[in-house]
Design a protein around this motif. Structure first.
Motif, PDB file in Angstrom:
ATOM      1  N   ILE A 148      69.585  39.932  25.391  1.00  0.00           N
ATOM      2  CA  ILE A 148      68.164  39.666  25.171  1.00  0.00           C
ATOM      3  C   ILE A 148      67.834  38.310  25.794  1.00  0.00           C
ATOM      4  N   ALA A 149      66.724  38.244  26.515  1.00  0.00           N
ATOM      5  CA  ALA A 149      66.355  36.982  27.165  1.00  0.00           C
ATOM      6  C   ALA A 149      64.847  36.771  27.103  1.00  0.00           C
ATOM      7  N   LEU A 150      64.460  35.528  26.941  1.00  0.00           N
ATOM      8  CA  LEU A 150      63.065  35.103  26.945  1.00  0.00           C
ATOM      9  C   LEU A 150      62.961  33.944  27.934  1.00  0.00           C
ATOM     10  N   LYS A 151      62.174  34.127  28.995  1.00  0.00           N
ATOM     11  CA  LYS A 151      62.081  33.114  30.042  1.00  0.00           C
ATOM     12  C   LYS A 151      60.624  32.941  30.440  1.00  0.00           C
ATOM     13  N   GLY A 152      60.149  31.691  30.458  1.00  0.00           N
ATOM     14  CA  GLY A 152      58.736  31.486  30.761  1.00  0.00           C
ATOM     15  C   GLY A 152      58.437  30.129  31.350  1.00  0.00           C
ATOM     16  N   GLN A 153      57.167  29.975  31.727  1.00  0.00           N
ATOM     17  CA  GLN A 153      56.701  28.701  32.261  1.00  0.00           C
ATOM     18  C   GLN A 153      55.222  28.531  31.928  1.00  0.00           C
ATOM     19  N   GLN A 154      54.789  27.277  31.866  1.00  0.00           N
ATOM     20  CA  GLN A 154      53.395  26.963  31.579  1.00  0.00           C
ATOM     21  C   GLN A 154      52.965  25.797  32.454  1.00  0.00           C
ATOM     22  N   LEU A 155      51.882  25.984  33.192  1.00  0.00           N
ATOM     23  CA  LEU A 155      51.313  24.922  34.012  1.00  0.00           C
ATOM     24  C   LEU A 155      50.350  24.119  33.150  1.00  0.00           C
ATOM     25  N   LEU A 156      50.726  22.875  32.855  1.00  0.00           N
ATOM     26  CA  LEU A 156      49.895  22.021  32.004  1.00  0.00           C
ATOM     27  C   LEU A 156      48.836  21.280  32.800  1.00  0.00           C
ATOM     28  N   SER A 157      49.145  21.010  34.067  1.00  0.00           N
ATOM     29  CA  SER A 157      48.186  20.381  34.980  1.00  0.00           C
ATOM     30  C   SER A 157      48.641  20.692  36.396  1.00  0.00           C
ATOM     31  N   GLU A 158      47.931  20.193  37.395  1.00  0.00           N
ATOM     32  CA  GLU A 158      48.339  20.429  38.773  1.00  0.00           C
ATOM     33  C   GLU A 158      49.698  19.816  39.066  1.00  0.00           C
ATOM     34  N   GLN A 159      50.073  18.798  38.311  1.00  0.00           N
ATOM     35  CA  GLN A 159      51.338  18.113  38.553  1.00  0.00           C
ATOM     36  C   GLN A 159      52.449  18.514  37.579  1.00  0.00           C
ATOM     37  N   LEU A 160      52.092  18.937  36.381  1.00  0.00           N
ATOM     38  CA  LEU A 160      53.080  19.071  35.315  1.00  0.00           C
ATOM     39  C   LEU A 160      53.265  20.527  34.900  1.00  0.00           C
ATOM     40  N   THR A 161      54.547  20.963  34.902  1.00  0.00           N
ATOM     41  CA  THR A 161      54.918  22.318  34.487  1.00  0.00           C
ATOM     42  C   THR A 161      56.096  22.247  33.526  1.00  0.00           C
ATOM     43  N   VAL A 162      56.051  23.060  32.488  1.00  0.00           N
ATOM     44  CA  VAL A 162      57.194  23.181  31.592  1.00  0.00           C
ATOM     45  C   VAL A 162      57.733  24.602  31.685  1.00  0.00           C
ATOM     46  N   THR A 163      59.053  24.735  31.621  1.00  0.00           N
ATOM     47  CA  THR A 163      59.697  26.050  31.634  1.00  0.00           C
ATOM     48  C   THR A 163      60.690  26.120  30.491  1.00  0.00           C
ATOM     49  N   TRP A 164      61.014  27.348  30.076  1.00  0.00           N
ATOM     50  CA  TRP A 164      61.946  27.523  28.971  1.00  0.00           C
ATOM     51  C   TRP A 164      62.748  28.806  29.165  1.00  0.00           C
ATOM     52  N   LEU A 165      63.898  28.814  28.537  1.00  0.00           N
ATOM     53  CA  LEU A 165      64.801  29.965  28.613  1.00  0.00           C
ATOM     54  C   LEU A 165      65.575  30.067  27.306  1.00  0.00           C
ATOM     55  N   GLY A 166      65.642  31.269  26.768  1.00  0.00           N
ATOM     56  CA  GLY A 166      66.503  31.557  25.639  1.00  0.00           C
ATOM     57  C   GLY A 166      67.139  32.913  25.861  1.00  0.00           C
ATOM     58  N   ARG A 167      68.470  32.984  25.786  1.00  0.00           N
ATOM     59  CA  ARG A 167      69.129  34.265  26.008  1.00  0.00           C
ATOM     60  C   ARG A 167      70.326  34.405  25.073  1.00  0.00           C
ATOM     61  N   LEU A 168      70.574  35.671  24.691  1.00  0.00           N
ATOM     62  CA  LEU A 168      71.690  35.999  23.817  1.00  0.00           C
ATOM     63  C   LEU A 168      72.471  37.138  24.449  1.00  0.00           C
ATOM     64  N   ASP A 169      73.776  36.968  24.567  1.00  0.00           N
ATOM     65  CA  ASP A 169      74.687  37.998  25.058  1.00  0.00           C
ATOM     66  C   ASP A 169      75.646  38.338  23.929  1.00  0.00           C
ATOM     67  N   ASP A 170      75.577  39.571  23.432  1.00  0.00           N
ATOM     68  CA  ASP A 170      76.332  39.984  22.252  1.00  0.00           C
ATOM     69  C   ASP A 170      77.074  41.270  22.598  1.00  0.00           C
TER      70      ASP A 170
END
Length: 533
Positions: A148-170
Motif C-alpha cells: 500500500i502506498a500514498l504519494k503526493g505533492q502540493q504547490l504552496l506557491s510558485e516557488q514552494l512545493t511539498v511532497t510526501w510518501l508513505g508505503r507499507l510492504d507486508d
C-alpha cells in the motif's frame, strides 16, 4: 538487459536475489526508493524481493562509484526506484495470472486537492512458487505480499512545493534450509516528507525519510512467537542545493545525516550509529568540453571517516562523437554483523574493522552514426580492505579486512531504430578476481550479452529478448553458461484497455546461477489493465 548488471536468484520471485554491478559484491550497489535508503543494517544488504513491481514507475541505474554524492555502499553503482504517481482524476487497474499459480491485483487512483494531487496505490500478489533449493526439502516455496502506498505533492506557491510518501510492504515467503522448510514474514515501510524551493537560478530540497526493514524467521518446529526477528530503522535528513552560477557552471552542495537503529533477540554490543556527511559538486560545460568534480566527507560513528571523490572530463568532438574519462573512489561501511555480532565459542564480530574502499577509472566513447547509437565503456576497479569471515588457528570465525579484489571490464551498447521497430544489443565483459589468489569471484559471469527488439503493427506491439550468460564459479564449482529467450505481445484494445502476454525462458532451459538453487522453467503470464491516461 543492462550491460554490466548481473543478477542471481536463489529460487523464484519471492526468494533472495543479488545484484552484482560491474563485478562488485552484492552489497556494493546502493538501493534507493524515492531517494530513501532501504535495507538491513545487520546484513548490509537490501532484499529486492519485497519491492512490488506494480508500484514502480521507473528505475534509474548509475554504474560506477558514486560515493562522492551518495556515500556508503555506492562502489559498483546506484539503483534508484521511483514509485507511481498519478495526476488528479487518473486511475489504473491491473489483473495478472501466470505460471506457478501466480495471481496479482493492483489499483491506483490520483486525487486532486487544489494545486496538488495524491496517489493511492494498492497491490496484492501471491504465487505457489517452485522448489527453491535442490539439495533439501522437495516442496514449492511460495510467497504472498500486500503493498500500500500514498504519494503526493502540493504547490504552496510558485516557488514552494511539498511532497510526501508513505508505503507499507507486508508479506512472507517459504524457503528451505539444511534443517528443513522455514518461513519468513516481513513488514517494511517508508515515510518521507520533502520541501522544494525554486529560485530563478537555484533550487533547494530538504527531505526527512524513515525506512524500516523487519523480518521474522520461523518454522521447522519453531513457532512464530519464538522466531528470530531482525529490524533495521533508518532515519535520514538530506539537504541539497543547486545553483546555476553561470551559463557554463552549475554548483551543488548539501549534507546528509542518517541514523541506523537495529532491534533483535540477539544481544549486539551496539544497536545504533550515526552518519554525518557533507558534499560539494561542480559541473562545467563550454565549447564542447564538459567536466565534473565532486567530493564528499562521511563521518560514520565508531569507525574511521571517509573522503571520496569523482572527477570526470569529456569532449564533444562533434554532434556524432563524444569521449570522456572518469576517476572515482568509493567505500562501504562495515555492517552491524561485521562489527558487533555477539561473541560465542565459535564466532563473533570485530570492532576494529575499517570500511571497504575502492578506486576506479573509466573511459567512455559515444557515437551516433547513420542512426546507430553506440556506447563503449572500459573500466578498472581496485577494492581494498574487503571484509572476509575466516577462522583463526583455534577455529574461531571472525571478520577482518584481509581481502582485496581487482576488476577489469568493458561494456558495449548498440541501438538502432527502424521506423516502428528498434533493436538493442548489449555485451559486458567482467574479469573480477581475488587480488591475492587470482581466483575469479563467486557468482559473477565473465561474459553476458543480450539482444532485445520490439516492433509495432497496428494495435499490436511485439517484443523478443535473447540473453547469454557465461559460466561462473560458486564455492569452487563451475556453473555452466546458459541462454534464455523471452517473448511478449501487447494488444491495445482501445485507449483504456490493454492485454499483454509474456513467455519467459520459452525453450525451458535448465540452469543455475547460484549453486544448488533452482531457477524458473518456462513461464507464461497474462495481464489485463485499464487506465484513463
Amino acid at each position: 538487459t543492462i550491460a554490466g548488471v548481473d543478477i542471481t536468484h536463489q529460487g523464484g520471485a519471492g526468494q533472495q536475489s543479488s545484484v552484482f554491478t560491474r563485478g562488485t559484491n552484492s552489497g556494493h550497489t546502493l538501493i534507493l526508493v524515492d531517494g530513501a535508503r532501504i535495507g538491513s543494517a545487520t546484513l548490509g544488504a537490501t532484499s529486492l524481493a519485497t519491492i512490488p513491481t506494480y508500484q514502480i514507475e521507473r528505475i534509474e541505474v548509475i554504474k560506477g562509484a558514486r560515493a562522492s554524492l551518495y556515500g556508503s555502499d555506492a562502489i559498483g553503482g546506484v539503483i534508484q526506484i521511483f514509485t507511481r504517481q498519478l495526476n488528479g482524476g487518473e486511475y489504473q487497474a491491473n489483473v495478472q495470472v501466470g505460471s506457478d499459480s501466480l495471481q496479482s491485483l493492483g489499483g491506483a487512483v490520483g486525487v486532486a486537492h487544489g494545486t496538488g494531487a495524491t496517489t493511492l496505490s494498492v497491490s496484492h500478489e501471491k504465487s505457489d512458487g517452485f522448489d527453491a533449493i535442490k539439495t533439501y526439502e522437495d516442496d514449492n516455496d511460495g510467497y504472498d505480499r500486500l503493498n500500500i502506498a500514498l504519494k503526493g505533492q502540493q504547490l504552496l506557491s510558485e516557488q514552494l512545493t511539498v511532497t510526501w510518501l508513505g508505503r507499507l510492504d507486508d508479506g512472507g515467503y517459504d524457503y528451505d534450509t539444511n534443517w528443513g522448510g522455514n518461513e519468513t514474514e516481513y513488514k517494511n515501510h517508508i515515510l518521507q516528507g520533502k520541501i522544494n524551493y525554486q529560485q530563478s537560478n537555484a533550487k533547494h530540497e530538504l527531505a526527512l525519510s524513515q525506512s524500516r526493514d523487519y523480518d521474522i524467521a520461523f518454522g521447522n518446529g519453531i513457532s512464530k512467537d519464538d522466531g528470530d526477528f531482525f529490524e533495521t530503522t533508518k532515519t535520514q535528513l538530506a539537504w541539497l542545493s543547486q545553483y546555476n552560477a553561470s551559463d557554463a557552471l552549475d554548483l551543488s552542495f548539501g549534507g546528509d545525516f542518517y541514523r541506523e537503529d537495529i532491534s533483535t533477540k540477539t544481544e549486539y554490543d551496539n544497536t545504533s550509529r550515526d552518519v554525518y556527511a557533507v558534499f560539494v559538486s561542480g559541473l562545467y560545460q563550454q565549447d564542447g568540453f564538459i567536466s565534473e568534480l565532486s567530493a564528499r566527507y562521511d563521518d560514520v560513528e565508531k569507525i574511521d571517516p571517509e573522503v571520496t571523490y569523482n572527477l570526470g572530463i569529456g569532449y564533444h568532438f562533434n554532434e556524432q562523437f563524444f569521449a570522456s574519462f572518469n576517476a572515482a573512489s568509493g567505500f562501504k561501511a562495515p555492517s552491524f554483523n561485521d562489527l558487533y555480532y555477539p561473541a560465542s565459542a565459535w564466532t563473533g564480530g570485530n570492532k576494529d574493522l575499517v570500511s571497504e574502499t575502492s578506486d576506479s577509472v573509466e573511459l567512455i566513447i559515444r557515437s551516433q552514426l547513420a542512426g546507430v547509437n553506440t556506447q563503449v565503456s572500459v573500466y578498472s576497479t581496485d577494492i581494498d580492505n574487503l571484509i572476509d569471515w575466516a577462522p583463526d588457528e583455534n577455529g574461531f570465525w571472525q571478520p577482518d579486512n584481509i581481502a582485496s579484489a581487482e576488476i577489469d571490464g568493458a561494456e558495449v551498447n548498440v541501438a538502432k531504430d527502424f521506423g516502428s521497430a528498434n533493436i538493442n544489443l548489449g555485451y559486458a565483459y567482467v574479469d573480477a578476481k581475488d587480488a591475492q589468489s587470482g581466483d575469479r569471484l563467486d557468482r559473477r559471469a565473465r561474459h553476458n550479452g543480450n539482444v532485445a527488439t520490439s516492433f509495432v503493427i497496428a494495435n499490436w506491439q511485439f517484443s523478443a529478448t535473447y540473453e547469454y550468460h557465461g559460466s561462473r564459479f560458486d564455492n569452487d564449482t563451475k556453473l555452466d553458461a546458459y541462454q534464455l529467450v523471452n517473448l511478449g505481445a501487447n494488444y491495445q484494445i482501445n485507449e483504456q484497455w490493454q492485454v499483454q502476454v509474456k513467455a519467459n525462458n520459452v525453450f525451458d532451459e535448465e540452469y543455475e546461477n547460484v549453486l544448488n538453487y533452482n531457477t524458473p522453467d518456462a513461464q507464461y503470464f497474462l495481464n489485463v489493465s485499464y487506465s484513463n491516461f
